[in-house]
Design a protein around this motif. Sequence first.
Motif, PDB file in Angstrom:
ATOM      1  N   ARG A 196      70.002  16.376  62.792  1.00  0.00           N
ATOM      2  CA  ARG A 196      70.581  15.361  61.920  1.00  0.00           C
ATOM      3  C   ARG A 196      71.898  14.869  62.489  1.00  0.00           C
ATOM      4  O   ARG A 196      72.541  15.547  63.297  1.00  0.00           O
ATOM      5  CB  ARG A 196      70.802  15.909  60.510  1.00  0.00           C
ATOM      6  CG  ARG A 196      71.755  17.085  60.430  1.00  0.00           C
ATOM      7  CD  ARG A 196      71.965  17.511  58.994  1.00  0.00           C
ATOM      8  NE  ARG A 196      72.826  18.678  58.895  1.00  0.00           N
ATOM      9  CZ  ARG A 196      73.309  19.146  57.746  1.00  0.00           C
ATOM     10  NH1 ARG A 196      73.009  18.532  56.610  1.00  0.00           N
ATOM     11  NH2 ARG A 196      74.089  20.207  57.723  1.00  0.00           N
ATOM     12  N   VAL A 197      72.285  13.678  62.052  1.00  0.00           N
ATOM     13  CA  VAL A 197      73.559  13.085  62.448  1.00  0.00           C
ATOM     14  C   VAL A 197      74.545  13.264  61.306  1.00  0.00           C
ATOM     15  O   VAL A 197      74.294  12.825  60.181  1.00  0.00           O
ATOM     16  CB  VAL A 197      73.384  11.598  62.802  1.00  0.00           C
ATOM     17  CG1 VAL A 197      74.739  10.922  62.955  1.00  0.00           C
ATOM     18  CG2 VAL A 197      72.583  11.455  64.086  1.00  0.00           C
ATOM     19  N   LEU A 198      75.663  13.923  61.595  1.00  0.00           N
ATOM     20  CA  LEU A 198      76.673  14.184  60.581  1.00  0.00           C
ATOM     21  C   LEU A 198      77.635  13.017  60.405  1.00  0.00           C
ATOM     22  O   LEU A 198      78.187  12.817  59.329  1.00  0.00           O
ATOM     23  CB  LEU A 198      77.461  15.450  60.948  1.00  0.00           C
ATOM     24  CG  LEU A 198      76.646  16.729  61.139  1.00  0.00           C
ATOM     25  CD1 LEU A 198      77.565  17.884  61.497  1.00  0.00           C
ATOM     26  CD2 LEU A 198      75.832  17.042  59.891  1.00  0.00           C
ATOM     27  N   ASP A 199      77.829  12.268  61.482  1.00  0.00           N
ATOM     28  CA  ASP A 199      78.799  11.175  61.417  1.00  0.00           C
ATOM     29  C   ASP A 199      78.468  10.152  62.498  1.00  0.00           C
ATOM     30  O   ASP A 199      77.940  10.506  63.559  1.00  0.00           O
ATOM     31  CB  ASP A 199      80.219  11.710  61.609  1.00  0.00           C
ATOM     32  CG  ASP A 199      81.271  10.633  61.378  1.00  0.00           C
ATOM     33  OD1 ASP A 199      81.047   9.762  60.520  1.00  0.00           O
ATOM     34  OD2 ASP A 199      82.311  10.651  62.067  1.00  0.00           O
ATOM     35  N   GLY A 200      78.766   8.896  62.229  1.00  0.00           N
ATOM     36  CA  GLY A 200      78.577   7.832  63.197  1.00  0.00           C
ATOM     37  C   GLY A 200      79.731   6.853  63.127  1.00  0.00           C
ATOM     38  O   GLY A 200      80.207   6.528  62.038  1.00  0.00           O
ATOM     39  N   ALA A 201      80.185   6.391  64.295  1.00  0.00           N
ATOM     40  CA  ALA A 201      81.316   5.461  64.342  1.00  0.00           C
ATOM     41  C   ALA A 201      81.153   4.521  65.527  1.00  0.00           C
ATOM     42  O   ALA A 201      80.588   4.891  66.558  1.00  0.00           O
ATOM     43  CB  ALA A 201      82.637   6.213  64.449  1.00  0.00           C
ATOM     44  N   ILE A 202      81.645   3.302  65.365  1.00  0.00           N
ATOM     45  CA  ILE A 202      81.650   2.312  66.434  1.00  0.00           C
ATOM     46  C   ILE A 202      83.089   1.941  66.737  1.00  0.00           C
ATOM     47  O   ILE A 202      83.837   1.544  65.837  1.00  0.00           O
ATOM     48  CB  ILE A 202      80.850   1.060  66.031  1.00  0.00           C
ATOM     49  CG1 ILE A 202      79.371   1.410  65.827  1.00  0.00           C
ATOM     50  CG2 ILE A 202      80.978  -0.026  67.091  1.00  0.00           C
ATOM     51  CD1 ILE A 202      78.548   0.268  65.277  1.00  0.00           C
ATOM     52  N   SER A 203      83.481   2.094  67.984  1.00  0.00           N
ATOM     53  CA  SER A 203      84.835   1.731  68.386  1.00  0.00           C
ATOM     54  C   SER A 203      84.943   0.216  68.520  1.00  0.00           C
ATOM     55  O   SER A 203      84.180  -0.402  69.265  1.00  0.00           O
ATOM     56  CB  SER A 203      85.195   2.396  69.718  1.00  0.00           C
ATOM     57  OG  SER A 203      86.467   1.957  70.158  1.00  0.00           O
ATOM     58  N   ARG A 204      85.895  -0.378  67.801  1.00  0.00           N
ATOM     59  CA  ARG A 204      86.079  -1.818  67.844  1.00  0.00           C
ATOM     60  C   ARG A 204      87.457  -2.191  68.403  1.00  0.00           C
ATOM     61  O   ARG A 204      87.967  -3.277  68.161  1.00  0.00           O
ATOM     62  CB  ARG A 204      85.909  -2.415  66.443  1.00  0.00           C
ATOM     63  CG  ARG A 204      84.582  -2.028  65.821  1.00  0.00           C
ATOM     64  CD  ARG A 204      84.323  -2.732  64.497  1.00  0.00           C
ATOM     65  NE  ARG A 204      83.104  -2.241  63.886  1.00  0.00           N
ATOM     66  CZ  ARG A 204      81.882  -2.646  64.234  1.00  0.00           C
ATOM     67  NH1 ARG A 204      81.749  -3.558  65.166  1.00  0.00           N
ATOM     68  NH2 ARG A 204      80.813  -2.131  63.646  1.00  0.00           N
ATOM     69  N   THR A 227      79.404   6.252  68.620  1.00  0.00           N
ATOM     70  CA  THR A 227      79.610   7.693  68.722  1.00  0.00           C
ATOM     71  C   THR A 227      78.942   8.400  67.552  1.00  0.00           C
ATOM     72  O   THR A 227      79.140   8.027  66.405  1.00  0.00           O
ATOM     73  CB  THR A 227      81.112   8.033  68.730  1.00  0.00           C
ATOM     74  OG1 THR A 227      81.742   7.358  69.805  1.00  0.00           O
ATOM     75  CG2 THR A 227      81.329   9.533  68.891  1.00  0.00           C
ATOM     76  N   LEU A 228      78.132   9.408  67.857  1.00  0.00           N
ATOM     77  CA  LEU A 228      77.420  10.172  66.845  1.00  0.00           C
ATOM     78  C   LEU A 228      77.773  11.648  66.953  1.00  0.00           C
ATOM     79  O   LEU A 228      77.875  12.184  68.062  1.00  0.00           O
ATOM     80  CB  LEU A 228      75.909  10.020  67.006  1.00  0.00           C
ATOM     81  CG  LEU A 228      75.332   8.602  66.955  1.00  0.00           C
ATOM     82  CD1 LEU A 228      73.843   8.650  67.223  1.00  0.00           C
ATOM     83  CD2 LEU A 228      75.631   7.942  65.628  1.00  0.00           C
ATOM     84  N   THR A 229      77.943  12.303  65.826  1.00  0.00           N
ATOM     85  CA  THR A 229      78.079  13.758  65.777  1.00  0.00           C
ATOM     86  C   THR A 229      76.740  14.320  65.320  1.00  0.00           C
ATOM     87  O   THR A 229      76.292  14.040  64.213  1.00  0.00           O
ATOM     88  CB  THR A 229      79.191  14.179  64.808  1.00  0.00           C
ATOM     89  OG1 THR A 229      80.431  13.599  65.233  1.00  0.00           O
ATOM     90  CG2 THR A 229      79.341  15.702  64.792  1.00  0.00           C
ATOM     91  N   VAL A 230      76.111  15.097  66.189  1.00  0.00           N
ATOM     92  CA  VAL A 230      74.731  15.535  65.999  1.00  0.00           C
ATOM     93  C   VAL A 230      74.681  17.034  65.760  1.00  0.00           C
ATOM     94  O   VAL A 230      75.385  17.806  66.424  1.00  0.00           O
ATOM     95  CB  VAL A 230      73.888  15.173  67.240  1.00  0.00           C
ATOM     96  CG1 VAL A 230      72.451  15.643  67.074  1.00  0.00           C
ATOM     97  CG2 VAL A 230      73.931  13.676  67.489  1.00  0.00           C
TER      98      VAL A 230
END
Length: 253
Positions: free
Chosen positions: A204-212, A226-229
């Motif tokens: 599962r993915v705990l967190d997802g973010a896109i650097s802008r 970026t994903l925390t898996v």
Amino acid sequence: MASAAVLDCHDHRPNHDLQHPALPGRGRRIQPRSSAECHRRCRPDIVALQETSPRHDADPLPYLAEHLGMAVYRDPTGIPAAYLSHLPLRAVQAFDLGCGGYCLRADVDLAGKRLHLLNLRLDASASFRAQQVGSLLGPDLLGNPSLVCPVLVLGDFADFFWSAANLGLTSALRPTLRPMWRATYPARFPVLARDRAYLRGPVRVLDGAISRSYLARQASNHLPLTLTVQVTDTRRYLPFAELAGRRMETAPG
């Protein structure tokens, strides 16, 4: 449970992060310094790259590996995809998905938990993408019975609108958690959510973010996701080194 980061964030927490920016973007000049600084700020365990072909006889991967302290993993066949990783990767192999699409597979061992990584780039043509997704789901990759561990499929899916290929992906895989504003392409003015990931099995993915940030917009024509898996498989597997040193024998009967 074991966790890993498969995109762009290396830290020493129990969870791991991974990142897959398309580096460098097609039609743009390589920006290795901006790319290295962008990755350094995210501190990933593993970086999955879809576009790393040398331009003007300059290969960006050695520069990135040196400045990030990561090892380079790519297939000698020469497809543009590659991994940069703090963690040892095994079974690195390239697959031709047809019509310009490709996939780079790798396995990572996380505290006794194995994760199959599939880093791919598809074509923007709807007809080509249908063929490429068929190859992805076929016997060489996701249809291969040897892929018994959790799977993370990530990369540039190159879609501008929903098609039959998207239906095939969502019927066989689970979409990952993503930020509310999902657009990653083009980096200067992102309107398309081309860069994403899918899951299969106990992961599962705990967190997802896109650097802008301004730096991210300069480094590539795709914004980095970026994903925390986290791998939640309760089974344990032999480490790669231990498995390689053991002999297999057939028992009578």
